[in-house]
Design a protein around this motif. Structure first.
Motif, PDB file in Angstrom:
ATOM      1  N   SER A   1       0.847  -1.186   0.000  1.00  0.00           N
ATOM      2  CA  SER A   1       0.000   0.000   0.000  1.00  0.00           C
ATOM      3  C   SER A   1       0.887   1.243   0.000  1.00  0.00           C
ATOM      4  O   SER A   1       1.846   1.323   0.770  1.00  0.00           O
ATOM      5  CB  SER A   1      -0.885  -0.028   1.253  1.00  0.00           C
ATOM      6  OG  SER A   1      -1.218   1.269   1.671  1.00  0.00           O
ATOM      7  N   THR A   2       0.556   2.206  -0.838  1.00  0.00           N
ATOM      8  CA  THR A   2       1.364   3.435  -0.877  1.00  0.00           C
ATOM      9  C   THR A   2       1.246   4.177   0.454  1.00  0.00           C
ATOM     10  O   THR A   2       2.179   4.847   0.881  1.00  0.00           O
ATOM     11  CB  THR A   2       0.920   4.366  -2.027  1.00  0.00           C
ATOM     12  OG1 THR A   2      -0.473   4.636  -1.893  1.00  0.00           O
ATOM     13  CG2 THR A   2       1.205   3.760  -3.380  1.00  0.00           C
TER      14      THR A   2
ATOM     15  N   GLN B   1      -1.058  -2.308  -6.151  1.00  0.00           N
ATOM     16  CA  GLN B   1      -1.009  -2.507  -4.704  1.00  0.00           C
ATOM     17  C   GLN B   1      -1.562  -3.895  -4.392  1.00  0.00           C
ATOM     18  O   GLN B   1      -2.618  -4.275  -4.911  1.00  0.00           O
ATOM     19  CB  GLN B   1      -1.860  -1.476  -3.981  1.00  0.00           C
ATOM     20  CG  GLN B   1      -1.370  -0.051  -4.126  1.00  0.00           C
ATOM     21  CD  GLN B   1      -2.213   0.914  -3.290  1.00  0.00           C
ATOM     22  OE1 GLN B   1      -1.700   1.583  -2.422  1.00  0.00           O
ATOM     23  NE2 GLN B   1      -3.498   0.966  -3.555  1.00  0.00           N
TER      24      GLN B   1
ATOM     25  N   ARG C   1      -5.588  -0.117   0.791  1.00  0.00           N
ATOM     26  CA  ARG C   1      -6.517   0.053   1.906  1.00  0.00           C
ATOM     27  C   ARG C   1      -7.537   1.136   1.614  1.00  0.00           C
ATOM     28  O   ARG C   1      -7.208   2.171   1.047  1.00  0.00           O
ATOM     29  CB  ARG C   1      -5.738   0.435   3.170  1.00  0.00           C
ATOM     30  CG  ARG C   1      -4.812  -0.669   3.621  1.00  0.00           C
ATOM     31  CD  ARG C   1      -4.280  -0.422   5.007  1.00  0.00           C
ATOM     32  NE  ARG C   1      -3.078   0.411   5.003  1.00  0.00           N
ATOM     33  CZ  ARG C   1      -2.987   1.580   5.588  1.00  0.00           C
ATOM     34  NH1 ARG C   1      -4.025   2.099   6.216  1.00  0.00           N
ATOM     35  NH2 ARG C   1      -1.860   2.258   5.552  1.00  0.00           N
ATOM     36  N   GLY C   2      -8.794   0.871   2.010  1.00  0.00           N
ATOM     37  CA  GLY C   2      -9.846   1.873   1.890  1.00  0.00           C
ATOM     38  C   GLY C   2     -10.255   2.358   3.265  1.00  0.00           C
ATOM     39  O   GLY C   2      -9.672   1.957   4.278  1.00  0.00           O
ATOM     40  N   ARG C   3     -11.265   3.206   3.333  1.00  0.00           N
ATOM     41  CA  ARG C   3     -11.753   3.696   4.617  1.00  0.00           C
ATOM     42  C   ARG C   3     -12.447   2.580   5.372  1.00  0.00           C
ATOM     43  O   ARG C   3     -12.910   1.620   4.788  1.00  0.00           O
ATOM     44  CB  ARG C   3     -12.759   4.834   4.397  1.00  0.00           C
ATOM     45  CG  ARG C   3     -12.130   6.150   4.040  1.00  0.00           C
ATOM     46  CD  ARG C   3     -13.202   7.186   3.795  1.00  0.00           C
ATOM     47  NE  ARG C   3     -13.974   7.473   4.986  1.00  0.00           N
ATOM     48  CZ  ARG C   3     -15.311   7.449   5.056  1.00  0.00           C
ATOM     49  NH1 ARG C   3     -16.024   7.098   4.010  1.00  0.00           N
ATOM     50  NH2 ARG C   3     -15.941   7.753   6.177  1.00  0.00           N
TER      51      ARG C   3
ATOM     52  N   LYS D   1     -18.718   5.762  -7.962  1.00  0.00           N
ATOM     53  CA  LYS D   1     -17.459   6.174  -7.336  1.00  0.00           C
ATOM     54  C   LYS D   1     -16.270   5.964  -8.280  1.00  0.00           C
ATOM     55  O   LYS D   1     -16.023   4.862  -8.753  1.00  0.00           O
ATOM     56  CB  LYS D   1     -17.271   5.358  -6.054  1.00  0.00           C
ATOM     57  CG  LYS D   1     -16.004   5.668  -5.306  1.00  0.00           C
ATOM     58  CD  LYS D   1     -16.131   5.229  -3.868  1.00  0.00           C
ATOM     59  CE  LYS D   1     -14.798   5.221  -3.168  1.00  0.00           C
ATOM     60  NZ  LYS D   1     -14.924   4.968  -1.725  1.00  0.00           N
TER      61      LYS D   1
ATOM     62  N   ILE E   1      -4.607   8.537  -2.221  1.00  0.00           N
ATOM     63  CA  ILE E   1      -5.568   8.794  -3.304  1.00  0.00           C
ATOM     64  C   ILE E   1      -5.617   7.592  -4.250  1.00  0.00           C
ATOM     65  O   ILE E   1      -4.591   7.178  -4.791  1.00  0.00           O
ATOM     66  CB  ILE E   1      -5.152  10.055  -4.104  1.00  0.00           C
ATOM     67  CG1 ILE E   1      -5.060  11.263  -3.161  1.00  0.00           C
ATOM     68  CG2 ILE E   1      -6.132  10.328  -5.253  1.00  0.00           C
ATOM     69  CD1 ILE E   1      -4.499  12.521  -3.801  1.00  0.00           C
TER      70      ILE E   1
HETATM   71  C1  BTN Z   1     -11.898   4.724   0.194  1.00  0.00           C
HETATM   72  O1  BTN Z   1     -12.689   5.233  -0.594  1.00  0.00           O
HETATM   73  O2  BTN Z   1     -12.258   3.832   0.968  1.00  0.00           O
HETATM   74  C2  BTN Z   1     -10.477   5.204   0.208  1.00  0.00           C
HETATM   75  C3  BTN Z   1      -9.634   4.509  -0.798  1.00  0.00           C
HETATM   76  C4  BTN Z   1      -8.201   5.003  -0.834  1.00  0.00           C
HETATM   77  C5  BTN Z   1      -7.317   4.188  -1.755  1.00  0.00           C
HETATM   78  C6  BTN Z   1      -5.950   4.762  -1.902  1.00  0.00           C
HETATM   79  S1  BTN Z   1      -5.033   3.977  -3.183  1.00  0.00           S
HETATM   80  C7  BTN Z   1      -3.579   4.803  -2.681  1.00  0.00           C
HETATM   81  C8  BTN Z   1      -3.584   4.802  -1.168  1.00  0.00           C
HETATM   82  N1  BTN Z   1      -2.993   3.578  -0.659  1.00  0.00           N
HETATM   83  C9  BTN Z   1      -3.877   2.828  -0.031  1.00  0.00           C
HETATM   84  O3  BTN Z   1      -3.635   1.711   0.478  1.00  0.00           O
HETATM   85  N2  BTN Z   1      -5.072   3.417  -0.033  1.00  0.00           N
HETATM   86  C10 BTN Z   1      -5.048   4.699  -0.688  1.00  0.00           C
END
Ligand code: BTN
Length: 329
Positions: free
Chosen positions: A95-96, A119, A123-125, A190, A212
């Motif tokens: 993950s960045t 990746q 990871r997301g929220r 989205k 992002i």
């Molecule tokens: C969401 O909508 O849940 C947030 C998503 C965010 C994804 C980006 S991709 C680059 C960065 N690295 C990650 O692991 N997540 C964020």
């Protein structure tokens, strides 16, 4: 001059020329290096995938850049003040955001950008994952070190959303709407998500990571099944594929400009710009996850809280997930 900087400089010269070719002599003069050194750099660039034509009497010409994102390409001609002084591009990482955290802990510079082609654990929220197939989208994290108390950094999420929307408008001609708190929508689906994380003490931010994820050229078969919210990509929504490098550079420039504006003028201009693109204004919505509420969406206030007109009056919502309600709900 370091080899990477010299190559960046050569690429910049090749891109800028209106004549088609840049002579070897000109490159030697601008870089202050020998013909042999120029030849070595050109060879190294070709090995990286640049198609550079060399014509004996005229010099060098850039015919094509590689498909892969390269740090030198991202930095070439960027012209930003704070964002992208250090750009790291990885082929495949977990993950960045995780890498940016590591750089943050190790003292990485304000504005450092981490980009991944793919990746393996995006990871997301709210503990969700973020689909990150190779070579089609943008996955990046920006390390920031604002000298601010943690509560004053909240607008940075909105700043990132506005920057992505402006980059998409500028480079792809599409107008994204912003879904509170940090999603971007195209045609109601989205297209991008933001994951902002912070390492702070009570009074002071050590560093902040703006993550992002932007779906550019993903095709429908590349989305995981059973997404919570309908998703799309620029390519699906507009029918045209996006130039990842162009979008990335535009995004970094907008981040730089808006961050400058934020540090100089405070959050108002950013919150206003966000509010102008706010999705579902005047529509019935439901918030779940953090706060729970149903009501008509009014907009955001000066702190970035969501304002809802509910049956019990106006409410300020500080966290949660927003869903539009259809007439039947
Ligand atoms: C969401 O909508 O849940 C947030 C998503 C965010 C994804 C980006 S991709 C680059 C960065 N690295 C990650 O692991 N997540 C964020």
């Amino acid at each position: 001059m370091a080899a990477g900087d010299a190559r960046e400089h050569i690429l910049e010269l090749l891109r800028q020329t209106s004549e088609g070719h840049v002579s070897g002599e000109e490159i030697c003069r601008v870089l202050g290096v020998s013909r042999a050194a120029v030849w070595k750099h050109i060879r190294a660039l070709r090995e990286l995938g640049y198609d550079i034509q060399g014509v004996a009497s005229r010099g060098y010409r850039l015919l094509a850049a590689p498909e892969r994102l390269l740090a030198a390409e991202v930095r070439a001609g960027l012209g930003t003040r704070r964002i992208g002084g250090d750009v790291r591009v990885f082929d495949r990482i977990d993950s960045t955001n995780t890498v940016a955290h590591r750089l943050g802990a190790e003292g990485g510079a304000d504005g450092t950008v981490v980009v991944a082609e793919e990746q393996t654990a995006g990871r997301g929220r709210l503990g969700r994952s973020w689909a990150s197939p190779a070579g089609v989208n943008l996955y990046l994290s920006v390390l920031l070190r604002p000298e601010l108390p943690p509560q004053r950094t909240i607008p940075l999420t909105f700043l990132a959303a506005v920057a992505v929307a402006r980059a998409l408008a500028e480079t792809c001609g599409v107008q994204a709407e912003l879904k509170w708190p940090n999603d971007l929508l195209l045609n109601g689906r989205k297209v991008a998500g933001l994951l902002n994380e912070m390492q702070a003490e009570t009074e002071r931010v050590n560093y902040l990571v703006l993550g992002i994820g932007l779906n550019l050229n993903m095709t429908p078969d590349q989305f995981p099944p059973l997404l919570r919210y309908p998703a799309t990509s620029v390519r699906i929504a507009s029918g045209r594929s996006a130039d990842r490098l162009q979008v990335l550079q535009s995004l970094l420039r907008w981040l730089d400009r808006l961050y400058d504006e934020f540090l100089a003028q405070g959050p108002e201009p950013i919150l206003r710009a966000w509010d102008e693109r706010c999705a579902f204004r005047g529509k019935p919505v439901q918030v779940s996850g953090g706060d729970q509420a149903r009501g008509v969406l009014v907009g955001i206030d000066a702190d970035g809280a969501l304002l809802l007109d509910t049956a019990a009056g106006r409410r300020r919502i500080l966290s949660g997930d927003l869903q539009p309600l259809s007439g039947k709900d």
